[in-house]
Write an enzyme that holds these catalytic residues in place. Structure first.
Site, PDB file in Angstrom:
ATOM      1  N   SER A  49      14.634   4.547  -2.144  1.00 45.83           N
ATOM      2  CA  SER A  49      14.643   6.042  -2.347  1.00 45.83           C
ATOM      3  C   SER A  49      15.199   6.596  -3.722  1.00 45.83           C
ATOM      4  O   SER A  49      14.548   7.736  -4.270  1.00 45.83           O
ATOM      5  CB  SER A  49      15.775   6.916  -1.466  1.00 45.83           C
ATOM      6  OG  SER A  49      16.952   6.386  -1.381  1.00 45.83           O
ATOM      7  N   ARG A  73      -5.620   8.039   2.193  1.00 44.35           N
ATOM      8  CA  ARG A  73      -4.911   7.743   3.186  1.00 44.35           C
ATOM      9  C   ARG A  73      -3.352   7.648   2.997  1.00 44.35           C
ATOM     10  O   ARG A  73      -2.419   7.548   3.639  1.00 44.35           O
ATOM     11  CB  ARG A  73      -5.649   6.491   3.927  1.00 44.35           C
ATOM     12  CG  ARG A  73      -7.000   6.582   4.413  1.00 44.35           C
ATOM     13  CD  ARG A  73      -7.200   7.633   5.586  1.00 44.35           C
ATOM     14  NE  ARG A  73      -6.032   7.242   6.675  1.00 44.35           N
ATOM     15  CZ  ARG A  73      -6.499   6.367   7.626  1.00 44.35           C
ATOM     16  NH1 ARG A  73      -7.476   5.815   7.631  1.00 44.35           N
ATOM     17  NH2 ARG A  73      -5.751   6.107   8.704  1.00 44.35           N
ATOM     18  N   ARG A  75      -0.520   9.111   2.101  1.00 46.47           N
ATOM     19  CA  ARG A  75       0.022  10.484   2.131  1.00 46.47           C
ATOM     20  C   ARG A  75       1.429  10.898   1.676  1.00 46.47           C
ATOM     21  O   ARG A  75       1.670  11.842   1.106  1.00 46.47           O
ATOM     22  CB  ARG A  75       0.227  10.806   3.644  1.00 46.47           C
ATOM     23  CG  ARG A  75      -1.124  10.636   4.459  1.00 46.47           C
ATOM     24  CD  ARG A  75      -1.167  10.361   6.034  1.00 46.47           C
ATOM     25  NE  ARG A  75      -0.349   9.317   6.139  1.00 46.47           N
ATOM     26  CZ  ARG A  75       0.013   8.817   7.382  1.00 46.47           C
ATOM     27  NH1 ARG A  75      -0.179   9.451   8.527  1.00 46.47           N
ATOM     28  NH2 ARG A  75       0.505   7.432   7.574  1.00 46.47           N
ATOM     29  N   SER A  84     -14.516  18.232  -6.940  1.00 51.92           N
ATOM     30  CA  SER A  84     -15.173  19.118  -5.822  1.00 51.92           C
ATOM     31  C   SER A  84     -16.988  18.752  -5.636  1.00 51.92           C
ATOM     32  O   SER A  84     -17.506  18.676  -6.511  1.00 51.92           O
ATOM     33  CB  SER A  84     -14.960  20.327  -5.658  1.00 51.92           C
ATOM     34  OG  SER A  84     -15.638  20.968  -4.768  1.00 51.92           O
ATOM     35  N   ARG A  86     -18.106  20.725  -3.447  1.00 53.20           N
ATOM     36  CA  ARG A  86     -18.659  22.021  -3.176  1.00 53.20           C
ATOM     37  C   ARG A  86     -18.872  22.846  -4.472  1.00 53.20           C
ATOM     38  O   ARG A  86     -19.934  23.638  -4.562  1.00 53.20           O
ATOM     39  CB  ARG A  86     -17.631  22.778  -2.362  1.00 53.20           C
ATOM     40  CG  ARG A  86     -17.335  22.290  -0.838  1.00 53.20           C
ATOM     41  CD  ARG A  86     -16.276  23.154  -0.184  1.00 53.20           C
ATOM     42  NE  ARG A  86     -16.875  24.533  -0.124  1.00 53.20           N
ATOM     43  CZ  ARG A  86     -16.135  25.739   0.262  1.00 53.20           C
ATOM     44  NH1 ARG A  86     -14.761  25.592   0.318  1.00 53.20           N
ATOM     45  NH2 ARG A  86     -16.808  26.646   0.681  1.00 53.20           N
ATOM     46  N   ARG A 155       8.395   5.021  -5.893  1.00 50.45           N
ATOM     47  CA  ARG A 155       8.430   4.366  -4.289  1.00 50.45           C
ATOM     48  C   ARG A 155       7.036   4.440  -3.839  1.00 50.45           C
ATOM     49  O   ARG A 155       6.477   3.454  -3.231  1.00 50.45           O
ATOM     50  CB  ARG A 155       9.636   5.095  -3.555  1.00 50.45           C
ATOM     51  CG  ARG A 155       9.562   4.442  -2.179  1.00 50.45           C
ATOM     52  CD  ARG A 155      10.375   5.499  -1.490  1.00 50.45           C
ATOM     53  NE  ARG A 155      11.019   4.677  -0.294  1.00 50.45           N
ATOM     54  CZ  ARG A 155      11.781   5.135   0.797  1.00 50.45           C
ATOM     55  NH1 ARG A 155      12.221   6.261   0.793  1.00 50.45           N
ATOM     56  NH2 ARG A 155      12.372   4.380   1.852  1.00 50.45           N
ATOM     57  N   ARG A 164      -2.404  -2.646  -1.389  1.00 52.58           N
ATOM     58  CA  ARG A 164      -3.882  -2.653  -2.228  1.00 52.58           C
ATOM     59  C   ARG A 164      -3.899  -3.805  -3.129  1.00 52.58           C
ATOM     60  O   ARG A 164      -5.154  -3.850  -3.561  1.00 52.58           O
ATOM     61  CB  ARG A 164      -4.101  -1.260  -2.785  1.00 52.58           C
ATOM     62  CG  ARG A 164      -4.057  -0.117  -1.771  1.00 52.58           C
ATOM     63  CD  ARG A 164      -4.969  -0.181  -0.606  1.00 52.58           C
ATOM     64  NE  ARG A 164      -4.979   0.984   0.394  1.00 52.58           N
ATOM     65  CZ  ARG A 164      -5.737   1.069   1.269  1.00 52.58           C
ATOM     66  NH1 ARG A 164      -6.725   0.215   1.513  1.00 52.58           N
ATOM     67  NH2 ARG A 164      -5.585   2.248   2.030  1.00 52.58           N
TER      68      ARG A 164
HETATM   69  C1  FAD Z   1      -6.283  -4.047   4.113  1.00 54.24           C
HETATM   70  C2  FAD Z   1      -6.249  -2.673   4.622  1.00 54.24           C
HETATM   71  C3  FAD Z   1      -7.333  -2.463   5.686  1.00 54.24           C
HETATM   72  C4  FAD Z   1      -7.227  -0.974   6.399  1.00 54.24           C
HETATM   73  N1  FAD Z   1      -8.225  -0.768   7.228  1.00 54.24           N
HETATM   74  C5  FAD Z   1      -8.146   0.357   7.873  1.00 54.24           C
HETATM   75  C6  FAD Z   1      -9.253   0.790   8.988  1.00 54.24           C
HETATM   76  O1  FAD Z   1      -9.876  -0.014   9.352  1.00 54.24           O
HETATM   77  N2  FAD Z   1      -9.085   1.745   9.441  1.00 54.24           N
HETATM   78  C7  FAD Z   1      -8.093   2.759   9.036  1.00 54.24           C
HETATM   79  O2  FAD Z   1      -7.959   4.113   9.520  1.00 54.24           O
HETATM   80  N3  FAD Z   1      -7.401   2.484   7.954  1.00 54.24           N
HETATM   81  C8  FAD Z   1      -7.265   1.565   7.288  1.00 54.24           C
HETATM   82  N4  FAD Z   1      -6.496   1.110   6.499  1.00 54.24           N
HETATM   83  C9  FAD Z   1      -5.598   2.286   5.760  1.00 54.24           C
HETATM   84  C10 FAD Z   1      -3.925   2.150   6.393  1.00 54.24           C
HETATM   85  O3  FAD Z   1      -3.983   2.091   7.705  1.00 54.24           O
HETATM   86  C11 FAD Z   1      -3.090   3.147   6.048  1.00 54.24           C
HETATM   87  O4  FAD Z   1      -3.388   4.488   6.556  1.00 54.24           O
HETATM   88  C12 FAD Z   1      -2.921   3.126   4.577  1.00 54.24           C
HETATM   89  O5  FAD Z   1      -3.010   2.106   4.112  1.00 54.24           O
HETATM   90  C13 FAD Z   1      -1.797   4.228   4.029  1.00 54.24           C
HETATM   91  O6  FAD Z   1      -0.530   3.478   4.338  1.00 54.24           O
HETATM   92  P1  FAD Z   1       0.519   4.283   4.760  1.00 54.24           P
HETATM   93  O7  FAD Z   1       0.193   5.076   5.954  1.00 54.24           O
HETATM   94  O8  FAD Z   1       1.719   3.329   4.845  1.00 54.24           O
HETATM   95  O9  FAD Z   1       0.815   5.119   3.551  1.00 54.24           O
HETATM   96  P2  FAD Z   1       1.623   6.612   3.453  1.00 54.24           P
HETATM   97  O10 FAD Z   1       0.785   7.635   4.058  1.00 54.24           O
HETATM   98  O11 FAD Z   1       1.773   6.855   2.137  1.00 54.24           O
HETATM   99  O12 FAD Z   1       2.994   6.619   4.463  1.00 54.24           O
HETATM  100  C14 FAD Z   1       4.031   5.950   3.694  1.00 54.24           C
HETATM  101  C15 FAD Z   1       4.804   5.302   4.600  1.00 54.24           C
HETATM  102  O13 FAD Z   1       5.611   6.522   5.382  1.00 54.24           O
HETATM  103  C16 FAD Z   1       5.764   6.156   6.750  1.00 54.24           C
HETATM  104  N5  FAD Z   1       5.014   7.351   7.419  1.00 54.24           N
HETATM  105  C17 FAD Z   1       4.099   7.917   7.019  1.00 54.24           C
HETATM  106  N6  FAD Z   1       3.668   8.696   7.906  1.00 54.24           N
HETATM  107  C18 FAD Z   1       4.270   8.460   9.201  1.00 54.24           C
HETATM  108  C19 FAD Z   1       4.259   8.835  10.445  1.00 54.24           C
HETATM  109  N7  FAD Z   1       3.131  10.097  10.859  1.00 54.24           N
HETATM  110  N8  FAD Z   1       4.820   8.407  11.149  1.00 54.24           N
HETATM  111  C20 FAD Z   1       5.687   7.591  10.588  1.00 54.24           C
HETATM  112  N9  FAD Z   1       5.964   6.954   9.791  1.00 54.24           N
HETATM  113  C21 FAD Z   1       5.256   7.589   8.661  1.00 54.24           C
HETATM  114  C22 FAD Z   1       5.327   4.943   6.915  1.00 54.24           C
HETATM  115  O14 FAD Z   1       6.525   3.937   6.771  1.00 54.24           O
HETATM  116  C23 FAD Z   1       4.299   4.588   6.051  1.00 54.24           C
HETATM  117  O15 FAD Z   1       4.162   3.159   5.448  1.00 54.24           O
HETATM  118  C24 FAD Z   1      -6.310  -0.205   5.640  1.00 54.24           C
HETATM  119  C25 FAD Z   1      -5.379  -0.471   4.780  1.00 54.24           C
HETATM  120  C26 FAD Z   1      -5.308  -1.753   4.368  1.00 54.24           C
HETATM  121  C27 FAD Z   1      -4.340  -2.134   2.996  1.00 54.24           C
END
Ligand code: FAD
Length: 210
Positions: A49, A73, A75, A84, A86, A155, A164
């Site tokens: 943190s 993805r 977040r 954009s 649009r 972080r 990645r």
């Molecule tokens: C090699 C690879 C293949 C992938 N293939 C696919 C695929 O086929 N289909 C697909 O949909 N996605 C796929 N993804 C995307 C993956 O599932 C994640 O959405 C993406 O990597 C973002 O990671 P994250 O959620 O850890 O990141 P962030 O959204 O930045 O989240 C960071 C961390 O915060 C915590 N966190 C965030 N939101 C929540 C929540 N709602 N509840 C609990 N904890 C939370 C978790 O600890 C998370 O690791 C792939 C990713 C990789 C690296």
């Protein structure tokens, strides 16, 4: 693809040390050389943190929407501003060509032909049928070139890079992650040294960059 720095926390490693030392009431242990050891300790202990106090803003151009879809993805601790479809017409429909297609004559012929058809359809929808760009864009492909700016705290950036830079990650986002790591290491070496050593140092030595 081009990745460049728009902004970053100045003296980020020093700031992270200052913030982290509040936790241990050890401000008096700060020396001109103490940040390196202190930050490595934070990372080894998973005291992540503290790394949120510093951030970095990148400008990324010449990437596909296939990449940007994966990128957004991520977040938590990440902010994006993407060109954009649009408000900006993609009338030239620039697109990214994967090496696997570029180096395959049959595949590249089909690819370029398809892109030409899409470009024509996109422009015809707007010019002949008076469809707005926001609806004409429905025919645009994943290959469509885009650009965006993004800000990540350290972080979040380290988490992104861990996922990645993995060899299983898709090639385009992995290439972008490598450039991001190179830039992050240049402005905050102690916060990214472990990742630089793991993923990039060998490559940089091989090409005589270090
Ligand atoms: C090699 C690879 C293949 C992938 N293939 C696919 C695929 O086929 N289909 C697909 O949909 N996605 C796929 N993804 C995307 C993956 O599932 C994640 O959405 C993406 O990597 C973002 O990671 P994250 O959620 O850890 O990141 P962030 O959204 O930045 O989240 C960071 C961390 O915060 C915590 N966190 C965030 N939101 C929540 C929540 N709602 N509840 C609990 N904890 C939370 C978790 O600890 C998370 O690791 C792939 C990713 C990789 C690296």
């Amino acid at each position: 693809m081009n990745v460049s720095l728009l902004a970053y926390t100045q003296d980020a490693d020093i700031l992270i040390e200052k913030c982290g030392r509040v936790c241990y009431d050890s401000k008096d242990k700060t020396t001109p050389k103490s940040a390196e050891k202190f930050i490595h300790m934070l990372i080894e202990r998973g005291h992540d943190s503290v790394l949120e106090h510093a951030s970095i803003t990148f400008l990324v151009t010449g990437i596909s929407r296939a990449l940007s879809h994966q990128l957004v993805r991520h977040r938590v601790g990440c902010s994006y501003s993407q060109r954009s479809q649009r408000y900006v017409k993609e009338d030239k429909v620039s697109y990214i060509v994967p090496e696997s297609i570029k180096n395959n004559s049959g595949a590249s012929e089909l690819y370029y032909k398809t892109m030409g058809t899409i470009r024509q359809a996109y422009n015809d929808l707007m010019n002949i049928y008076k469809v707005k760009p926001e609806d004409a864009r429905f025919v645009l492909p994943n290959a469509c070139e885009t650009e965006l700016s993004m800000t990540m705290n350290f972080r979040a950036l380290r988490h992104f890079l861990r996922l990645r830079l993995d060899p299983h990650a898709q090639w385009e986002i992995r290439n972008m992650a490598m450039e991001m790591l190179r830039l992050a290491y240049s402005v905050a070496p102690y916060s990214f040294e472990d990742m630089y050593t793991q993923y990039l140092k060998g490559l940089d030595i091989a090409v005589g960059r270090v």
